[in-house]
Design an enzyme around this catalytic site. Structure first.
Site, PDB file in Angstrom:
ATOM      1  N   LYS A 146     -20.036  23.763   6.784  1.00 50.52           N
ATOM      2  CA  LYS A 146     -20.478  23.730   5.389  1.00 50.52           C
ATOM      3  C   LYS A 146     -19.265  23.768   4.472  1.00 50.52           C
ATOM      4  CE  LYS A 146     -22.520  27.424   3.613  1.00 50.52           C
ATOM      5  NZ  LYS A 146     -23.667  28.350   3.409  1.00 50.52           N
TER       6      LYS A 146
ATOM      7  N   GLY B 183     -27.782  34.875  11.980  1.00 51.06           N
ATOM      8  CA  GLY B 183     -28.207  34.241  13.222  1.00 51.06           C
ATOM      9  C   GLY B 183     -29.129  33.052  13.051  1.00 51.06           C
TER      10      GLY B 183
END
EC number: 2.1.1.166
Length: 267
Positions: free
Chosen positions: A154, A52
């Site tokens: 990413k 998170g």
């Protein structure tokens, strides 16, 4: 030789001090600071959201009038904000999009992905698996982004990375490669950012154009198409005289005359 990963480095300690769940929170925070991707009231989707870290920053960026959705294979602990919605979702499952739409039935201004493969230490393999995850995230983003929206993911730079850049350039008005300060010095990870989403139709068009570009005879082929279309009309024109085989019809009476003359000879 790369330095071994120290889980208790500067950004790890800073994240703990600020109550952030992961050091990755500083990565998305820097990207949002450098590029205005979200506003108050926007909707954002975070793929691979557990634990998170990204989601905490994204939720603050959109505020209570916005929507922050996070999905992962792992459960995501409640953030304590009513505009944050999470679920366990397998992005490879056929019902993945349906589950995401149950959390938010509209489109998203931004889709993010901090997903990374389980590395095995073989650079080529790790890079290839990382690219697969980015393409999977991009596939989801294409179906849920608003026109003009943005995508952040990413990726381990290397291998087929140039091809990924071209894919993003075909789908977005602008494409950036970012290496946030919070990325470990020994890591070869970067973040790709696409802004100004052009829509799914535009995503297909550039690839088609590139595939056709090397074909120099392409225009003649296009010119040949009308010829094929008109060919049946030409054949039909040639066949028009066929029904008017009146000479054959004219011969039939002659044959009858000959048949009529035969009895006369016998008489």
């Amino acid at each position: 030789m790369a330095k071994p990963y120290d889980p208790k480095d500067f950004y790890y300690r800073k994240a703990k001090k600020q109550g952030l769940r992961a050091r990755s929170a500083f990565k998305i925070e820097e990207i949002l600071h450098r590029h205005r991707l979200l506003g108050r009231g926007d909707a954002v989707l975070d793929l691979g959201a557990a634990p998170g870290g990204f989601l905490q920053i994204l939720a603050e960026a959109v505020g209570e009038k916005g929507v922050a959705v996070g999905v992962d294979l792992e459960p995501i602990r409640n953030l304590g904000k009513r505009w944050v919605r999470t679920a366990i979702v397998d992005l490879l499952a056929p019902d993945a999009l349906d589950k995401i739409r149950l959390l938010h039935d509209g489109r998203f201004r931004l889709v993010t992905s901090d997903m990374a493969p389980k590395t095995i230490g073989i650079k080529v393999t790790d890079e290839a698996r990382s690219l697969e995850l980015v393409r999977m995230a991009l596939s989801v983003a294409e179906q849920v982004l608003v026109p003009g929206g943005a995508f952040v993911a990413k990726v381990f730079m290397g291998g087929d990375f140039p091809a990924l850049k071209r894919e993003l350039q075909g789908r977005f008005a602008a494409m950036h490669v970012i290496r946030p300060e919070a990325v470990r010095e020994s890591s070869y990870e970067v973040y790709v950012l696409g802004t100004g989403f052009r829509g799914r139709a535009a995503a297909v068009a550039p690839a088609a154009v590139k595939a056709e570009a090397p074909r120099a005879p392409a225009p003649p082929e296009q010119a040949a198409a009308p010829e094929e279309a008109t060919a049946p009309a030409t054949r039909a024109a040639r066949q028009k005289p066929a029904p008017a085989k009146k000479p054959a019809a004219a011969k039939r009476p002659a044959a009858r005359k000959r048949a009529a003359k035969k009895p006369a000879r016998r008489a």
